[in-house]
Motif scaffolding. Structure first.
Motif, short mmCIF file in Angstrom:
data_model
loop_
_atom_site.label_atom_id
_atom_site.label_comp_id
_atom_site.label_asym_id
_atom_site.label_seq_id
_atom_site.Cartn_x
_atom_site.Cartn_y
_atom_site.Cartn_z
N HIS B 299 2.52 -16.66 40.41
CA HIS B 299 1.93 -15.57 41.51
C HIS B 299 0.79 -15.17 41.16
O HIS B 299 0.48 -13.83 41.74
N ASN B 523 10.07 -18.07 38.81
CA ASN B 523 8.83 -17.13 38.59
C ASN B 523 8.51 -17.11 37.47
O ASN B 523 9.22 -16.29 36.41
N GLN B 602 9.09 -13.28 44.39
CA GLN B 602 7.77 -13.02 44.02
C GLN B 602 7.33 -11.77 43.24
O GLN B 602 8.36 -11.03 43.66
#
Lengths: 194, 653
Positions: B299, B523, B602
């Motif tokens: 991210h 993630n 996220q």
């Protein structure tokens, strides 16, 4: 082999479907969940119907103080044995061709099924009524117990509780044992006539 | 001067004519027909549009997503501008996307979107857009509708003739509008002629990842390079660029660059360029440009500075570039779906010129040239022209195609869309626009397979179309049904910023691939925490890292103590949700950035430098649940010399 014996064996083997298919499915529908969220109940686990459904059910339920859906329950340790053993017994009984045992197996399965449903009801009752006293949303007299079978409105959710594929195999298996019992009687009557 | 006056007169006259025609137009078509038109753009509640339209936001720096035929705006995708709505360009993760060789540039002028193609058809994977001001090209993922990559274009200025993709997305091109000294240096502007260069850049696109790389540049004469379109089908392997200011003027261009009767469309054989590159016939020159890539798993974007670029000089490389004379300051440069015709619209001309690719190849083969410009052969106009649409309107700009042999051209000065036939060059139909139309778009228009049901016209002036909102109004788009013989105006809808080009695609090409949330287990953000149990604070000197999570409806932790004035505090916030469309926001009082809007799964980071002692709240900015308002927390800020240790808690634990 006689048709009735074969039917008894096949009926018993139907139980094994429970190892590869879910037994029950509970789904929740609400305006915010246009696709619905649900959980598949197996004989040894509870799974997401769609990815992350249980996480999302827990997230919503915590507002009214419901406990998270358990990862593990004692039933998960017992049910697979019960099903495995009953299936094995059924096959043995089928091979033996003992008509009385056909009926006995059928009755035992019906009783076990009823006990299972009762156990399921107890769990649902606890899940829907045993609420955290610190819950954010408290509605006097409101329970959150899902229906045992069928559909029910719970606040903004419509909860559906229905047998899944595994259960249909189970019902079919149980009915086949009764069928085998009846067929066996006919076969024996015909034999006697001859 | 004389030319200018004439044009002004024609503007006034056509303005009057337009008012007359538009009056009769609106007066005559009401009743049953208008009811029918309303039905054709009406998308009932719960139903969805047939097409996505991606409109450039011009000076907003953003790309806006609309539905067709409803004209409803679905989303604004930040690309070249900071966007406080989501924290784009403010969050630590996205700031690197706006890095350039000039440093952090949080604004640009986004002009031309183009969707990636495979075999000349839209593949719906990415959309490329250009920054005009500080030259850049960005790639946006059509799975996430997020900007994933930005590459700066060196030796370039006013990156206008971009971003257009070749038919297998081999390259995205970037052509300079302003010619500049290459390499840049301190020199007199007077010496423009023959010293300034126009670089056109070929940016390669990795088939799998979409990652871009500046493959090579071609140094062209010091003209202004306006628009470009790829060859396709038979002309695949070529790229066409329109030019103006072949006069090479450097002052008062409105007069001095409008003197030549014909300017050029530059035809570039990029397959030939690849050969020259592989033969090593390039120069490697020193420069500096940023290449910024966003990684969907961390991210986080990273910015790398690159130092060299391969440059081809067409004067030394035969067969690389040819110039096609085109009247008069051509703006649009559009290639029909078959790849045969290259339409040049002289924006100061009343006629459209369609060059024939076949004629061009035979003229090249016969080496029939009309001189050269800085060593680049100029073809004879009469040899290459395939047809002319005479007196079609005033100020032709851009042309799109419906795939059924019809072309649609916008006319800026006479404010209309004109439909004409390829091959016969006859005008078939014309419809007014409101007013001063620039680009137009047919979904799939820059491909071999246009979806010729609708055309969207993008107008520069809105005037009487909507309720007034002060001196400035949003620009207006207009939707026409082009499925019949006659175009029909269906809908007006406002657009944001100044839309230049647009790209469109059928919904079924994009909607099924759209991402609904980021998987928490994927993630890989270095500061992500995937459960509340791991939330914590860490101090390193005067830097404090807050590892925080959000879930309906609380932050963890929500009480923080031990922060001191003069600390630099990084809030790394992970959204633990795994459900579609459930972001959480966080905003911190006095933070000199923006809020963050964090998608499910996220992690995003903002920086806060507390400057006052106190107990300061933070809260969730995006309504998330019935208890959204309760989603808040406190940070205690103590004096710089305080000895209070870092501590944090949730529910007092």
């Amino acid at each position: 082999m006689k048709k009735s014996n074969l039917m008894m064996i096949l009926g018993s083997l139907c139980l094994l479907a429970l190892f590869v298919m879910p037994m029950w499915i509970i789904t929740l529908e609400a305006p915010q969940y246009p696709d619905g969220i649900g959980m598949d109940i197996w004989i040894n686990k509870i799974e997401d119907h769609n990815p992350n459904d249980i996480k999302n059910i827990n997230l919503m339920n915590h507002y009214v103080g419901m406990k998270p859906i358990p990862d593990h329950m004692k039933e998960f340790d017992i049910f697979p044995y019960v099903i495995g053993i009953m299936s094995a017994f059924g096959v043995i009984i089928g091979v033996s061709g003992n008509r009385k045992l056909f009926l006995t197996w059928f009755i035992v399965m019906v009783v076990l099924g009823a006990v299972g449903m009762y156990d399921f009801y107890i769990w649902e009752y606890d899940y829907g009524h045993n609420l955290d006293p610190k819950a954010a949303i408290k509605i006097p007299g409101q329970g959150y117990q899902p229906p045992l079978i069928g559909s029910k409105q719970i606040l903004n959710f419509t909860a559906h509780s229905w047998p899944a594929a595994g259960a249909y195999f189970l019902f079919t298996g149980i009915l086949m044992s009764l069928g085998a019992f009846l067929m066996k009687r006919k076969e024996q009557e015909q034999n006697e006539k001859v | 001067m004389k030319i200018k006056t004439n044009i002004l007169n024609t503007c006034i006259l056509s303005g009057v004519a337009l008012m007359l025609t538009s009056c009769s137009y609106t007066g005559g078509n009401q009743g049953a027909l208008s009811g029918n038109i309303a039905e054709r753009v009406y998308v009932a509640p719960g139903e969805q549009d047939d097409y996505y339209a991606f409109l450039s936001g011009g000076y907003s720096g953003n790309l806006t997503v609309y539905g067709l035929p409803s004209g409803r705006m679905f989303k604004e995708i930040p690309v070249f501008s900071q966007f406080p709505t989501s924290g784009y360009g403010y969050s630590e993760e996205t700031k690197p996307l706006l890095n350039t060789s000039h440093g952090f540039i949080p604004w640009d002028d986004l002009h031309h979107p183009d969707i990636s193609q495979t075999n000349g058809e839209l593949d719906g994977r990415w959309i490329f857009v250009n920054a005009n001001n500080t030259p850049r090209i960005a790639r946006i993922s059509l799975e996430t509708f997020e900007t994933e990559e930005v590459i700066e274009i060196p030796n370039s200025a006013g990156n206008h003739s971009s971003s257009f993709v070749t038919e297998n997305s081999e390259y995205v091109v970037a052509g300079t509008r302003f010619s500049v000294p290459v390499p840049q240096r301190d020199m007199s502007i007077d010496e423009y002629k023959s010293n300034f260069k126009g670089a056109v850049s070929f940016v390669s696109v990795d088939e799998e990842s979409g990652h871009m790389d500046l493959a090579f540049q071609i140094l062209l004469p010091g003209f202004n390079y306006d628009l470009a379109h790829p060859g396709r089908g038979k002309s695949h392997g070529w790229m066409f660029f329109s030019t103006y200011n072949t006069e090479e003027a450097n002052t008062l261009l409105e007069v001095n660059a409008s003197q030549n009767d014909k300017d050029f469309i530059a035809a570039i054989n990029w397959k030939k360029a690849e050969e020259y590159i592989s033969e090593g016939r390039f120069r490697e020159i020193q420069t500096e440009y940023a290449h910024n890539i966003y990684d969907e798993r961390t991210h986080t974007a990273t910015s790398t500075m690159k130092k060299t670029v391969k440059v081809l000089d067409p004067a030394d490389l035969p067969g690389l570039v040819y110039l096609l004379p085109t009247p008069k300051s051509p703006h649009g440069c559009d290639v029909d779906p078959s790849g045969e015709y290259i339409i040049g619209s002289g924006k100061l001309s009343a006629s459209l010129t369609a060059h024939s690719f076949t004629n061009m190849l035979s003229a090249i083969e016969n080496e029939e040239f009309d001189g050269d410009a800085y060593g680049i052969p100029i073809l004879n106009y009469d040899d290459v022209v395939g047809g002319v649409v005479e007196q079609a309107g005033l100020g032709p700009l851009h042309t799109e195609f419906d795939g059924r042999g019809n072309a649609y051209t916008t006319f800026f000065i006479s404010s209309e869309v004109v439909k004409w036939r390829l091959g016969t060059w006859e005008v078939v139909d014309r419809k007014p626009t409101y007013y001063s139309v620039g680009h137009l778009m047919i979904p799939g228009g820059n491909s071999r397979k246009p979806f010729g049901k609708y055309v969207v016209a993008m107008n520069k002036i809105t005037k009487d179309r909507y309720l007034p909102t002060g001196p400035e109004m949003e620009h207006s788009a207009q939707l026409y049904d082009i499925s019949g013989e006659k175009m029909e105006l269906l809908l007006d809808f406002p657009t944001h910023g100044e839309p230049h080009y647009a790209a469109g695609a059928p919904a079924e090409l994009i909607a099924p691939n759209s991402k609904k949330f980021y998987k928490l287990e994927d993630n890989d953000h270095p500061y992500a925490v995937k459960s509340e149990a791991n939330t914590r604070l860490e101090r390193d000197g005067n830097t404090v890292h807050v590892y925080m999570t959000t879930i309906r409806s609380h932050f963890a932790p929500d009480n923080i103590e031990g922060i001191k004035v003069g600390d630099v505090v990084y809030f790394h916030v992970t959204n633990l949700e795994q459900d579609f469309d459930v972001p959480h926001g966080i905003a911190m009082i006095g933070a000199n950035t923006s809020e963050l809007l964090i998608m499910p799964g996220q992690t995003k980071t903002f920086r806060w430098e507390p400057d006052k002692v106190g107990v300061w709240p933070f809260y969730c900015t995006d309504f998330c649940s019935a208890l959204h308002q309760e989603m808040q927390g406190y940070v205690r800020v103590s004096p710089a010399d305080s000895d209070i240790e870092l501590s944090w808690s949730l529910d007092g634990e």
